[in-house]
Design a protein around this motif. Structure first.
Motif, PDB file in Angstrom:
ATOM      1  N   THR A  82       1.026  -1.153  -0.133  1.00  0.00           N
ATOM      2  CA  THR A  82      -0.043   0.075  -0.051  1.00  0.00           C
ATOM      3  C   THR A  82       1.045   1.445  -0.072  1.00  0.00           C
ATOM      4  O   THR A  82       1.684   1.607   1.059  1.00  0.00           O
ATOM      5  N   SER A  86      -3.941   5.455   3.882  1.00  0.00           N
ATOM      6  CA  SER A  86      -5.395   5.897   3.644  1.00  0.00           C
ATOM      7  C   SER A  86      -5.713   6.708   4.635  1.00  0.00           C
ATOM      8  O   SER A  86      -5.369   6.771   6.054  1.00  0.00           O
ATOM      9  N   ASN A 116      -2.726  -0.400  -7.695  1.00  0.00           N
ATOM     10  CA  ASN A 116      -3.238   0.777  -6.980  1.00  0.00           C
ATOM     11  C   ASN A 116      -4.128   1.559  -7.644  1.00  0.00           C
ATOM     12  O   ASN A 116      -4.222   1.913  -8.744  1.00  0.00           O
ATOM     13  N   THR A 118      -6.323   5.091  -6.566  1.00  0.00           N
ATOM     14  CA  THR A 118      -6.132   6.322  -5.715  1.00  0.00           C
ATOM     15  C   THR A 118      -7.440   7.343  -6.195  1.00  0.00           C
ATOM     16  O   THR A 118      -7.525   7.544  -7.427  1.00  0.00           O
ATOM     17  N   SER A 119      -8.191   7.602  -5.478  1.00  0.00           N
ATOM     18  CA  SER A 119      -9.122   8.328  -5.815  1.00  0.00           C
ATOM     19  C   SER A 119      -9.335   9.651  -4.878  1.00  0.00           C
ATOM     20  O   SER A 119      -9.198   9.522  -3.535  1.00  0.00           O
ATOM     21  N   THR A 120      -9.647  10.721  -5.251  1.00  0.00           N
ATOM     22  CA  THR A 120      -9.817  11.936  -4.249  1.00  0.00           C
ATOM     23  C   THR A 120     -11.425  12.610  -4.624  1.00  0.00           C
ATOM     24  O   THR A 120     -11.653  12.607  -6.046  1.00  0.00           O
ATOM     25  N   LEU A 125      -8.971  11.717   0.023  1.00  0.00           N
ATOM     26  CA  LEU A 125      -8.031  10.730  -0.591  1.00  0.00           C
ATOM     27  C   LEU A 125      -8.221   9.329   0.121  1.00  0.00           C
ATOM     28  O   LEU A 125      -8.247   8.995   1.183  1.00  0.00           O
ATOM     29  N   LYS A 126      -8.589   8.421  -0.842  1.00  0.00           N
ATOM     30  CA  LYS A 126      -8.614   7.068  -0.762  1.00  0.00           C
ATOM     31  C   LYS A 126      -7.827   6.242  -1.630  1.00  0.00           C
ATOM     32  O   LYS A 126      -7.612   6.624  -2.739  1.00  0.00           O
ATOM     33  N   GLN A 127      -6.982   5.090  -1.104  1.00  0.00           N
ATOM     34  CA  GLN A 127      -6.232   4.556  -1.684  1.00  0.00           C
ATOM     35  C   GLN A 127      -6.474   2.749  -1.430  1.00  0.00           C
ATOM     36  O   GLN A 127      -6.594   2.652  -0.466  1.00  0.00           O
ATOM     37  N   GLU A 128      -6.538   2.033  -2.423  1.00  0.00           N
ATOM     38  CA  GLU A 128      -6.734   0.622  -2.290  1.00  0.00           C
ATOM     39  C   GLU A 128      -5.551  -0.091  -3.130  1.00  0.00           C
ATOM     40  O   GLU A 128      -5.027   0.586  -4.133  1.00  0.00           O
TER      41      GLU A 128
END
Length: 193
Positions: A82, A86, A116, A118-120, A125-128
């Motif tokens: 990761t 997050s 990866n 990643t969204s905003t 911000l969210k990351q998976e």
């Protein structure tokens, strides 16, 4: 007095000249001839060639071993990786009506996983990591400072990744990335499209 009835014989040397072993030895006054030098050029070249062959073979084996091991280790790291933590959601006051926003990613040609995502949404911000494709996430959002973005990285060594943002069912942004570990990115600064 010489007796006339006696003949005297004189010993003479060999016919044609000097007696054997008479005079200076052969090469007298000159240095002895140098014997021809023995060279081991062929042996030296064979040894150098063998050492180079062993070195090249060893280096090749080492590179292949490291490459195979590295590929396995990279995949293991990607499975557990990761890259960014997050962050907790930060409330952002939006303005205007709420919209249904869908963040999507699909893969083709062998792209089955995103290493990866990643969204905003505004400053949230969210990351998976290690996300199977296709991917979809729906959020409710109003006009927010910073807009909305989506980044998706292909976890595979081949294929195409497409990412898009839909607002109220309409595609407002779409991008495609082709190739190993490619990254597609879409962003919109306004939901009123």
């Amino acid at each position: 007095m010489i007796n006339p009835g006696v003949t005297m014989a004189y010993q003479q040397g060999p016919p044609g000249g000097q007696p054997p072993n008479y005079g200076p030895p052969p090469g007298y006054g000159y240095p002895p001839p140098t014997p021809p030098k023995k060279t081991n050029v062929a042996l030296i070249l064979v040894i150098i060639g063998a050492v180079l062959l062993l070195a090249i073979g060893g280096c090749t084996a080492l590179v292949i071993t490291v490459a195979n091991k590295s590929a396995d280790e990279v995949q293991k790291a990607l499975d557990q990786f990761t890259p960014f933590p997050s962050f907790p959601s930060m409330p952002v006051e939006g303005t205007g009506p709420a919209h249904e926003v869908v963040l999507e990613a699909t893969g083709d040609g062998g792209a089955k996983t995103a290493s990866n995502v990643t969204s905003t949404v505004g400053f949230d911000l969210k990351q998976e990591a290690g996300v199977p494709l296709p991917y979809s996430k729906t959020v409710q959002a109003s006009e927010v400072p910073g807009g909305i973005s989506l980044w998706v990285q292909n976890a595979e060594g081949e294929g195409t990744v497409t990412c898009r943002i839909k607002v109220d069912g309409k595609v407002v942004r779409e991008a495609t990335s082709t190739g190993p570990y490619g990254v597609c990115r879409v962003q919109t600064n306004s939901l009123a499209q």
